[in-house]
Write a protein that holds these residues in place. Structure first.
Motif, PDB file in Angstrom:
ATOM      1  N   LEU A  40       0.830  -1.204   0.000  1.00 39.33           N
ATOM      2  CA  LEU A  40       0.000   0.000   0.000  1.00 39.33           C
ATOM      3  C   LEU A  40       0.865   1.254   0.000  1.00 39.33           C
ATOM      4  O   LEU A  40       1.888   1.303   0.681  1.00 39.33           O
ATOM      5  CB  LEU A  40      -0.885   0.032   1.257  1.00 39.33           C
ATOM      6  CG  LEU A  40      -1.709  -1.207   1.591  1.00 39.33           C
ATOM      7  CD1 LEU A  40      -2.363  -1.034   2.955  1.00 39.33           C
ATOM      8  CD2 LEU A  40      -2.751  -1.461   0.522  1.00 39.33           C
ATOM      9  N   PRO A  41       0.454   2.287  -0.739  1.00 35.56           N
ATOM     10  CA  PRO A  41       1.132   3.586  -0.629  1.00 35.56           C
ATOM     11  C   PRO A  41       0.651   4.296   0.640  1.00 35.56           C
ATOM     12  O   PRO A  41      -0.544   4.485   0.833  1.00 35.56           O
ATOM     13  CB  PRO A  41       0.693   4.330  -1.897  1.00 35.56           C
ATOM     14  CG  PRO A  41      -0.609   3.698  -2.276  1.00 35.56           C
ATOM     15  CD  PRO A  41      -0.568   2.280  -1.807  1.00 35.56           C
ATOM     16  N   PHE A  42       1.588   4.673   1.495  1.00 29.31           N
ATOM     17  CA  PHE A  42       1.260   5.274   2.785  1.00 29.31           C
ATOM     18  C   PHE A  42       1.598   6.758   2.817  1.00 29.31           C
ATOM     19  O   PHE A  42       2.487   7.226   2.104  1.00 29.31           O
ATOM     20  CB  PHE A  42       2.052   4.595   3.907  1.00 29.31           C
ATOM     21  CG  PHE A  42       1.540   3.246   4.308  1.00 29.31           C
ATOM     22  CD1 PHE A  42       0.538   3.122   5.265  1.00 29.31           C
ATOM     23  CD2 PHE A  42       2.081   2.095   3.754  1.00 29.31           C
ATOM     24  CE1 PHE A  42       0.073   1.873   5.654  1.00 29.31           C
ATOM     25  CE2 PHE A  42       1.627   0.836   4.136  1.00 29.31           C
ATOM     26  CZ  PHE A  42       0.623   0.729   5.086  1.00 29.31           C
ATOM     27  N   LEU A  43       0.906   7.462   3.701  1.00 29.22           N
ATOM     28  CA  LEU A  43       1.280   8.807   4.114  1.00 29.22           C
ATOM     29  C   LEU A  43       1.678   8.734   5.584  1.00 29.22           C
ATOM     30  O   LEU A  43       0.962   8.139   6.400  1.00 29.22           O
ATOM     31  CB  LEU A  43       0.113   9.782   3.963  1.00 29.22           C
ATOM     32  CG  LEU A  43      -0.172  10.340   2.570  1.00 29.22           C
ATOM     33  CD1 LEU A  43      -1.406  11.238   2.627  1.00 29.22           C
ATOM     34  CD2 LEU A  43       1.019  11.116   2.033  1.00 29.22           C
ATOM     35  N   ASN A  49       1.649  10.680  14.672  1.00 30.16           N
ATOM     36  CA  ASN A  49       2.336   9.408  14.861  1.00 30.16           C
ATOM     37  C   ASN A  49       1.547   8.241  14.269  1.00 30.16           C
ATOM     38  O   ASN A  49       1.343   7.205  14.911  1.00 30.16           O
ATOM     39  CB  ASN A  49       2.611   9.159  16.350  1.00 30.16           C
ATOM     40  CG  ASN A  49       3.706   8.131  16.570  1.00 30.16           C
ATOM     41  OD1 ASN A  49       4.700   8.088  15.836  1.00 30.16           O
ATOM     42  ND2 ASN A  49       3.542   7.287  17.578  1.00 30.16           N
ATOM     43  N   VAL A  50       1.110   8.417  13.020  1.00 27.82           N
ATOM     44  CA  VAL A  50       0.347   7.377  12.335  1.00 27.82           C
ATOM     45  C   VAL A  50       0.793   7.264  10.878  1.00 27.82           C
ATOM     46  O   VAL A  50       1.352   8.205  10.304  1.00 27.82           O
ATOM     47  CB  VAL A  50      -1.175   7.652  12.364  1.00 27.82           C
ATOM     48  CG1 VAL A  50      -1.703   7.653  13.793  1.00 27.82           C
ATOM     49  CG2 VAL A  50      -1.511   8.958  11.657  1.00 27.82           C
ATOM     50  N   LEU A  51       0.536   6.095  10.312  1.00 27.99           N
ATOM     51  CA  LEU A  51       0.608   5.885   8.867  1.00 27.99           C
ATOM     52  C   LEU A  51      -0.818   5.743   8.363  1.00 27.99           C
ATOM     53  O   LEU A  51      -1.645   5.073   9.003  1.00 27.99           O
ATOM     54  CB  LEU A  51       1.385   4.608   8.538  1.00 27.99           C
ATOM     55  CG  LEU A  51       2.890   4.614   8.737  1.00 27.99           C
ATOM     56  CD1 LEU A  51       3.434   3.206   8.521  1.00 27.99           C
ATOM     57  CD2 LEU A  51       3.571   5.586   7.775  1.00 27.99           C
ATOM     58  N   ARG A  52      -1.112   6.370   7.224  1.00 31.58           N
ATOM     59  CA  ARG A  52      -2.463   6.307   6.668  1.00 31.58           C
ATOM     60  C   ARG A  52      -2.420   5.754   5.243  1.00 31.58           C
ATOM     61  O   ARG A  52      -1.486   6.040   4.484  1.00 31.58           O
ATOM     62  CB  ARG A  52      -3.112   7.693   6.664  1.00 31.58           C
ATOM     63  CG  ARG A  52      -3.304   8.248   8.065  1.00 31.58           C
ATOM     64  CD  ARG A  52      -4.182   9.497   8.075  1.00 31.58           C
ATOM     65  NE  ARG A  52      -4.454   9.936   9.437  1.00 31.58           N
ATOM     66  CZ  ARG A  52      -3.939  11.025   9.992  1.00 31.58           C
ATOM     67  NH1 ARG A  52      -3.142  11.806   9.290  1.00 31.58           N
ATOM     68  NH2 ARG A  52      -4.228  11.340  11.245  1.00 31.58           N
ATOM     69  N   LEU A 127      -3.050  12.178  -0.549  1.00 33.62           N
ATOM     70  CA  LEU A 127      -2.222  11.247  -1.315  1.00 33.62           C
ATOM     71  C   LEU A 127      -1.987  11.768  -2.733  1.00 33.62           C
ATOM     72  O   LEU A 127      -0.871  11.735  -3.247  1.00 33.62           O
ATOM     73  CB  LEU A 127      -2.888   9.869  -1.384  1.00 33.62           C
ATOM     74  CG  LEU A 127      -2.546   8.851  -0.300  1.00 33.62           C
ATOM     75  CD1 LEU A 127      -3.444   7.631  -0.450  1.00 33.62           C
ATOM     76  CD2 LEU A 127      -1.089   8.430  -0.382  1.00 33.62           C
ATOM     77  N   THR A 128      -3.054  12.255  -3.337  1.00 35.70           N
ATOM     78  CA  THR A 128      -2.942  12.771  -4.700  1.00 35.70           C
ATOM     79  C   THR A 128      -2.009  13.979  -4.745  1.00 35.70           C
ATOM     80  O   THR A 128      -1.127  14.066  -5.603  1.00 35.70           O
ATOM     81  CB  THR A 128      -4.333  13.159  -5.236  1.00 35.70           C
ATOM     82  OG1 THR A 128      -5.183  12.009  -5.225  1.00 35.70           O
ATOM     83  CG2 THR A 128      -4.229  13.684  -6.657  1.00 35.70           C
ATOM     84  N   ILE A 159      -7.308   2.975   6.140  1.00 33.95           N
ATOM     85  CA  ILE A 159      -6.510   2.167   7.057  1.00 33.95           C
ATOM     86  C   ILE A 159      -5.555   3.102   7.794  1.00 33.95           C
ATOM     87  O   ILE A 159      -4.888   3.932   7.171  1.00 33.95           O
ATOM     88  CB  ILE A 159      -5.697   1.092   6.296  1.00 33.95           C
ATOM     89  CG1 ILE A 159      -6.629   0.063   5.648  1.00 33.95           C
ATOM     90  CG2 ILE A 159      -4.702   0.403   7.243  1.00 33.95           C
ATOM     91  CD1 ILE A 159      -7.375  -0.813   6.638  1.00 33.95           C
ATOM     92  N   GLU A 160      -5.492   2.973   9.104  1.00 35.20           N
ATOM     93  CA  GLU A 160      -4.566   3.787   9.884  1.00 35.20           C
ATOM     94  C   GLU A 160      -3.773   2.889  10.820  1.00 35.20           C
ATOM     95  O   GLU A 160      -4.336   2.038  11.523  1.00 35.20           O
ATOM     96  CB  GLU A 160      -5.324   4.840  10.679  1.00 35.20           C
ATOM     97  CG  GLU A 160      -4.413   5.829  11.390  1.00 35.20           C
ATOM     98  CD  GLU A 160      -5.184   6.986  11.971  1.00 35.20           C
ATOM     99  OE1 GLU A 160      -5.215   8.071  11.348  1.00 35.20           O
ATOM    100  OE2 GLU A 160      -5.774   6.803  13.067  1.00 35.20           O
TER     101      GLU A 160
END
Length: 210
Positions: A40-43, A49-52, A127-128, A159-160
């Motif tokens: 998955l591409p994450f931010l 303190n999270v990945l989304r 993301l875009t 998803i987080e």
């Protein structure tokens, strides 16, 4: 992962930069006692303190992950084979072997699925923007019909990953002497190609930083 002190990267800005530069992560998690992986591409939201990320609604990940277990997102940065022929030590003693230089970040945390339409729309916009902004004519969500984006948004689930710990490794020949490191950098530069050139620059920057 095996993390000798020499290769342990602890500078937060460097770690965040690795995730930002290589955002496609392998998300590993437990489903019914078995290990499952999704790419998955994450931010990375450092402040929260999270990945989304997001997945297709048809993907069972968002329903089946074990919320009681840690999940792991793996990000792979630069990597390149290192021939012992580049080492000064080869000419001196011959006591050298091949190796592989690489960068990796392991992000551990707890997963949660998010169905909130506004959250998902904001994630898609962020993301875009992240990946379109360097382009001469960036594409934006608003460039597509609103009802189409609404339909596409309903087909995904947010998803987080709430981060519990991060391990980062940069194996860039720090265990070799200065002459061997210089030989690797020169060998990579002579070999050419994007992978070799980027590794040479990373090694040279590490030497300058030291």
């Amino acid at each position: 992962m095996y993390l000798p002190d020499l290769f342990h990267e602890q500078d937060f800005e460097t770690v965040a930069g690795l995730i930002d530069a290589h955002p496609l992560g392998a998300l590993t998690h437990i489903v019914n006692g078995a290990i499952v992986a999704d790419h998955l591409p994450f931010l990375f939201d450092a402040e929260a303190n999270v990945l989304r990320a997001h997945v297709a609604r048809a993907n069972p990940l968002w329903r089946d992950f074990d919320s009681a277990s840690e999940a792991l997102a793996i990000f792979t940065g630069l990597d390149h084979y290192v021939t012992p022929s580049w080492y000064a030590t080869k000419r001196e003693t011959g006591k050298v072997v091949p190796t592989w230089n690489y960068e990796a970040v392991h992000v551990y945390g707890r997963l949660r699925a998010i169905e909130d339409a506004n959250w998902i729309r904001a994630l898609l916009r962020d993301l875009t923007a992240r990946h379109e902004s360097p382009r001469p004519a960036p594409w934006a969500l608003e460039d597509a019909p609103d009802d189409f984006i609404d339909a596409m948004s309903k087909a995904v689930i947010g998803i987080e990953l709430s981060i519990t710990r991060i391990e980062a490794k940069r194996k860039l020949s720090q265990n070799r002497n200065a002459a061997d490191r210089a030989g690797v950098i020169a060998g990579l530069e002579a070999e050419g190609g994007e992978s070799a050139e980027r590794m040479a620059k990373a090694m040279a920057a590490l030497d300058t930083k030291a």
